[in-house]
Design a protein around this motif. Structure first.
Motif, short mmCIF file in Angstrom:
data_model
loop_
_atom_site.label_atom_id
_atom_site.label_comp_id
_atom_site.label_asym_id
_atom_site.label_seq_id
_atom_site.Cartn_x
_atom_site.Cartn_y
_atom_site.Cartn_z
N SER A 54 -1.75 51.81 35.25
CA SER A 54 -1.41 52.95 36.03
C SER A 54 -0.67 53.75 36.30
CB SER A 54 -2.67 53.48 37.14
OG SER A 54 -2.25 52.61 38.52
N GLY A 55 0.37 54.94 35.71
CA GLY A 55 1.25 55.79 35.80
C GLY A 55 1.78 55.61 35.32
N ASP A 56 3.32 55.47 35.27
CA ASP A 56 4.02 56.43 33.50
C ASP A 56 4.66 54.48 32.86
OD1 ASP A 56 5.20 57.59 32.09
OD2 ASP A 56 6.72 57.99 33.48
N HIS A 57 3.93 54.64 32.41
CA HIS A 57 3.49 52.79 31.72
C HIS A 57 3.72 53.28 30.12
CE1 HIS A 57 3.65 51.48 35.52
NE2 HIS A 57 4.57 50.53 35.15
N ALA A 58 4.23 53.75 29.26
CA ALA A 58 4.17 54.37 27.84
C ALA A 58 5.09 53.50 27.24
CB ALA A 58 4.79 56.32 28.28
N ASP A 59 4.22 53.87 25.61
CA ASP A 59 5.15 53.28 24.97
C ASP A 59 5.34 51.68 24.92
OD1 ASP A 59 5.92 55.63 23.27
OD2 ASP A 59 7.55 55.44 25.05
N PRO A 60 4.25 51.04 25.51
CA PRO A 60 3.28 49.63 25.29
C PRO A 60 3.74 49.42 24.14
CG PRO A 60 1.97 51.09 25.43
CD PRO A 60 2.53 51.81 25.03
N GLY A 107 -6.33 66.59 33.32
CA GLY A 107 -5.79 66.97 33.97
C GLY A 107 -4.61 66.67 35.28
N MET A 108 -3.87 65.08 35.28
CA MET A 108 -2.90 64.27 35.44
C MET A 108 -1.69 64.49 34.61
SD MET A 108 -4.29 64.43 38.72
CE MET A 108 -3.05 63.55 39.27
N ARG A 109 -1.10 65.53 33.80
CA ARG A 109 0.25 64.88 33.26
C ARG A 109 0.97 64.68 34.06
NH1 ARG A 109 0.41 66.19 28.23
NH2 ARG A 109 -1.50 68.51 26.76
N THR A 110 1.17 64.67 35.94
CA THR A 110 2.18 64.27 36.41
C THR A 110 2.51 62.88 36.44
OG1 THR A 110 0.85 64.59 38.30
CG2 THR A 110 2.02 66.30 37.56
N LEU A 111 1.16 62.16 36.53
CA LEU A 111 1.58 61.31 36.96
C LEU A 111 1.89 59.41 35.05
CD1 LEU A 111 -2.11 59.76 37.77
CD2 LEU A 111 0.34 59.81 38.34
N GLY A 112 1.99 60.98 33.79
CA GLY A 112 2.60 60.50 33.26
C GLY A 112 1.56 59.53 32.26
N ARG A 113 2.37 59.17 31.32
CA ARG A 113 1.57 57.94 30.32
C ARG A 113 1.37 56.89 30.49
NH1 ARG A 113 5.41 59.31 25.00
NH2 ARG A 113 6.75 59.19 26.86
N GLN A 114 0.15 57.07 30.57
CA GLN A 114 -0.81 55.32 31.18
C GLN A 114 -1.39 54.62 29.67
OE1 GLN A 114 -2.93 56.22 35.05
NE2 GLN A 114 -2.71 58.59 33.90
N THR A 115 -1.10 52.73 30.44
CA THR A 115 -1.60 52.23 29.65
C THR A 115 -2.95 51.93 29.29
OG1 THR A 115 0.37 51.34 30.17
CG2 THR A 115 -0.72 49.93 28.12
N LEU A 116 -3.41 51.80 28.02
CA LEU A 116 -4.83 51.95 27.52
C LEU A 116 -5.31 50.92 26.73
CD1 LEU A 116 -5.31 55.56 27.26
CD2 LEU A 116 -5.60 54.57 29.35
N LEU A 117 -6.17 49.97 27.14
CA LEU A 117 -6.65 49.33 26.21
C LEU A 117 -8.38 49.10 25.53
CD1 LEU A 117 -6.97 45.91 24.98
CD2 LEU A 117 -8.23 45.61 27.87
N PHE A 122 9.53 63.85 29.40
CA PHE A 122 8.78 62.14 28.87
C PHE A 122 8.49 61.49 30.12
CE2 PHE A 122 9.86 63.11 24.32
CZ PHE A 122 9.39 63.42 24.21
N LEU A 123 8.88 62.14 31.36
CA LEU A 123 8.61 61.63 32.37
C LEU A 123 7.72 61.46 32.94
CD1 LEU A 123 12.83 62.63 33.79
CD2 LEU A 123 12.22 60.66 32.44
N ALA A 124 7.68 61.44 34.60
CA ALA A 124 6.34 61.40 35.87
C ALA A 124 6.34 61.54 36.93
CB ALA A 124 5.53 60.09 35.41
N LEU A 125 5.82 62.14 37.92
CA LEU A 125 5.98 62.75 39.20
C LEU A 125 6.33 61.58 39.98
CD1 LEU A 125 6.95 65.33 40.86
CD2 LEU A 125 4.28 65.30 41.00
N ARG A 126 7.30 61.69 40.05
CA ARG A 126 7.60 59.70 41.37
C ARG A 126 7.87 59.61 42.57
NH1 ARG A 126 10.39 54.76 37.34
NH2 ARG A 126 10.16 55.81 35.59
#
Length: 541
Positions: free
Chosen positions: A69-75, A314-324, A517-521
Motif C-alpha cells: 500500500s501507499g506510493d509504490h509505483a512502477d513495480p 478517490g485517494m490519489r493522495t496515496l500515490g500509485r499502489q502495487t496490485l497483484l 507523480f508523488l504522494a502525500l507523505r
C-alpha cells in the motif's frame, strides 16, 4: 474477463452470495461496483498488520489488493529461487530504491535501500539477475541536463551496491532488460526502443534503435496521451513476450493500460496480442484507477501473476499502489488477466510460504530506519549528516527557513485513515513541525518556534492562525481521515491535547494538480538555525 469466469474465480475463493465473509475491526470497505450483480459485490475488508495498517493477506487463504500500500509505483519484480524481490520508483527520496522481499507474492517486507548517491528524480527502474549478479537499471537526470540510464550492481541482493554507472543512453527512461536468443543482453526503453549491452551489462554495445510499434487503441478512448513506456520482457516456450504500458500514467482514470506483443526473436517482428488491452480501468466507479505498468511473474506453484500499479478510487493522495492480479495462459499461447476490477478478495498464490509483512511505522528512534521507513526529500549534498541518532531520539539539524525550502524527513503511508504524532524539542533558533508533504509547493501542517505555533495551509503559513507561547518542546498530532485533516497539539508531552481550530481538505494534493507523480507523505521538518530532537513517533489507524 467474462462475467462467468470472474464469478467462477470468486466462487473458488468461497465468496459466493450468502457465504460468510471475513471481518476485520476498523477495516475500510471498498467502493462497490454499481453496474455489477449483487452476488459479485460482496464487500471484503482488509487484514490488519502492525500499527493497524491495512494488510493484503486476510489470513484465510485470500488476499485483497494492494499488496504493497501507499506510493509504490512502477513495480519491478524478480523471482530468485523461492524468493521474490521487488523495488519501485523512489522519485526524490534518499536513501532510495528500497528492495522488498516475499516468498508468497502477498506479504512483503523491506530489505533495505540500494541507492544512496543522489541522482535526482528516479523513475521506473528494472531489477534483474544475470549470471549470479543483481542489477538495477535506473533512469535519472542528476544534473538537470537530460535523462540517461544508469546501472548499479551487487553480488548480494542485500548489498553493498555499486556506485551508479552512466550508460549514456540519452533521452530514455523505463528500462527493461532481456537476454536475446543470441545470448546477448539488451535494454528496451520507452519508445519502444532497444539497445545492446556488453556481456557484463555495465556499458552499451551498439546503437539505440526502434524495436516495436505498439498497438493503438481506438481514437475516441479517453486517455492522457499515447506514451508507450514501461517495457517488460519475458521468454517462455520459445516466445518473447513484451508487456507495455500506454495511455499515460495519470490524467483521466481510463487512460493507463496494459498491452502485450510477442515474437520468436528479440529483434522482432512483434505480433500484437488479440486481447489488447489486457488491463484497463473502464470508469470512475471502479476501485482502482489508471492501472498499468505491468510485469508477469511465475508464482511459487507454477501459476502466473501480473504485478502493476494503480490509484485507489478517490485517494490519489496515496500515490500509485502495487496490485497483484492472476493471469492464465491460453491455448493460443497468449495470456489473459483474471482479476476483473480487483474489488474482491482473491485466492492467494498457491505453494508459497507466508513471509514477513511490512513493519509498523511507530518509531522510538532506537534503531536506524533510514531507507526503510525514513528518507529525506530532494536532499542536498551531505544532507544525511543532518540526522544523528541519540539515546531514544533522533537529532536533526535545520535546513532552509521553512517547510517551503527545507528537506523534510518523510515517511510513506498507505492507509485511508490514520493518526501520527511526535514530540519535538528545539535547540537554538530552530523551527520544527509535523506536516503532510507532497512537494515544496504543496504541504499542510503544524510547526512551532520558541515563540509561536504556526499553521501551514497549501504551502503557505496562515499568520492570523499563529498561537503565541513560550515553549521549546511540543507534541504534535495529525489525523487524516480520507483527506480531511485535523490537528492537535500538546504542551505536556501528550498528557492533554488541544485541537487546532482549523481543519483542511487535501484531496487535490496529487500529481494531476501538482505534477511529479508523488504522494502525500508524513513529513517532519526542521528549519531556521539550530536543531530539533525528535522523540516517540507514533502511527495508528
Amino acid at each position: 474477463m467474462t462475467d462467468v469466469s470472474r464469478r467462477n474465480l470468486i466462487k473458488g475463493a468461497g465468496l459466493i452470495a450468502g457465504g460468510a465473509l471475513p471481518s476485520f475491526a476498523g477495516a475500510i470497505p471498498a467502493p462497490s461496483r454499481p453496474d455489477a450483480p449483487g452476488a459479485d459485490d460482496a464487500v471484503v475488508q482488509w487484514g490488519r498488520g502492525a500499527d493497524g495498517q491495512r494488510k493484503a493477506d486476510l489470513g484465510n487463504g485470500l488476499y485483497r489488493n494492494p499488496i504493497v500500500s501507499g506510493d509504490h509505483a512502477d513495480p519491478t519484480i524478480l523471482k530468485d529461487g523461492d524468493d521474490y524481490y521487488m523495488t519501485f520508483s523512489s522519485f526524490d527520496s534518499y536513501p532510495g530504491l528500497v528492495i522488498w522481499r516475499s516468498t508468497d507474492l502477498v506479504n512483503w517486507a523491506p530489505v533495505g535501500p540500494a541507492l544512496h548517491q543522489n541522482l535526482g528524480t528516479i523513475w521506473a527502474v528494472d531489477l534483474v539477475k544475470h549470471d549470479g549478479r543483481y542489477f538495477i537499471y535506473i533512469p535519472a537526470d542528476p544534473k538537470g541536463e537530460g535523462w540517461s540510464i544508469f546501472v548499479i550492481w551487487a553480488d548480494d541482493i542485500r548489498g553493498p551496491w555499486s556506485e551508479p554507472i552512466d550508460l549514456k543512453i540519452s533521452g530514455c527512461i523505463d528500462p527493461g532488460h532481456v537476454v536475446g536468443e543470441d545470448g546477448r543482453r539488451y535494454l528496451f526503453t520507452n519508445g519502444i526502443r532497444k539497445i545492446r549491452l556488453t556481456k557484463d551489462g555495465l556499458a552499451t554495445d551498439g546503437q539505440l534503435e526502434k524495436a516495436y510499434d505498439p498497438w493503438r487503441y481506438p481514437d475516441d478512448w479517453i486517455v492522457e496521451n499515447f506514451a508507450p513506456e514501461g517495457p517488460k520482457l519475458l521468454r517462455r516456450n520459445g516466445w518473447f513476450y513484451l508487456v507495455t504500458a500506454i495511455g499515460g500514467t495519470a490524467g483521466p482514470v481510463t487512460g493507463h493500460m496494459v498491452i502485450a506483443a510477442r515474437s520468436r526473436s528479440v529483434h522482432g517482428p512483434w505480433e500484437h496480442c488479440p486481447r489488447n488491452p489486457l488491463v484497463r480501468t473502464q470508469s470512475t466507479s471502479e476501485p482502482w484507477w489508471s492501472r498499468g505498468h505491468a510485469t508477469l511473474v511465475e508464482g511459487p506453484a507454477g501459476d502466473w501473476w501480473m504485478v502493476y500499479h494503480g490509484y485507489e478510487n478517490g485517494m490519489r493522495t496515496l500515490g500509485r499502489q502495487t496490485l497483484l492480479e492472476p493471469i492464465q495462459w491460453t491455448a493460443d499461447g497468449w495470456f489473459e488477466a483474471l482479476g476483473g476490477d480487483l474489488s474482491q478478495a482473491l485466492p492467494k498464490p498457491a505453494g508459497g510460504r507466508v513471509s514477513a509483512s511490512a513493519p509498523g511505522l511507530t518509531d522510538d528512534f532506537s534503531d536506524d530506519r533510514f531507507g526503510v521507513q525514513w528518507s529525506f526529500h530532494a536532499p542536498r549534498k551531505g544532507e544525511a549528516q543532518r540526522a544523528t541518532y541519540e539515546p531514544g531520539a533522533l537529532r536533526v539539524t535545520a535546513s532552509g527557513i521553512s517547510p517551503a525550502d527545507s528537506s523534510p524527513l518523510t515517511c510513506l503511508v498507505g492507509d485511508r485513515r490514520y493518526e501520527a504524532e511526535i514530540s519535538l524539542a528545539l535547540e537554538g533558533d530552530a523551527e520544527a513541525g509535523l506536516i503532510l508533504f507532497y512537494n515544496h509547493k504543496a504541504f499542510v501542517g503544524l510547526g512551532f518556534t520558541p515563540k509561536a505555533l504556526k499553521l501551514y495551509e497549501y504551502a503557505e503559513e496562515l499568520p492570523w492562525a499563529r498561537i503565541e507561547h513560550e515553549k521549546r518542546s511540543m507534541r504534535l498530532r495529525i489525523g487524516n481521515d480520507e483527506n480531511v485533516v485535523t490537528y492537535h497539539y500538546s504542551f505536556d508531552d501528550g498528557k492533554s491535547w488541544t485541537r487546532h481550530g482549523t481543519r483542511m481538505e487535501v484531496s487535490g494534493m496529487h500529481h494531476n494538480v501538482f505534477g511529479g507523480f508523488l504522494a502525500l507523505r508524513l513529513g517532519i521538518y526542521v528549519a531556521g538555525n539550530g536543531s530539533a530532537r525528535l522523540r516517540d513517533f507514533r502511527y495508528r489507524c
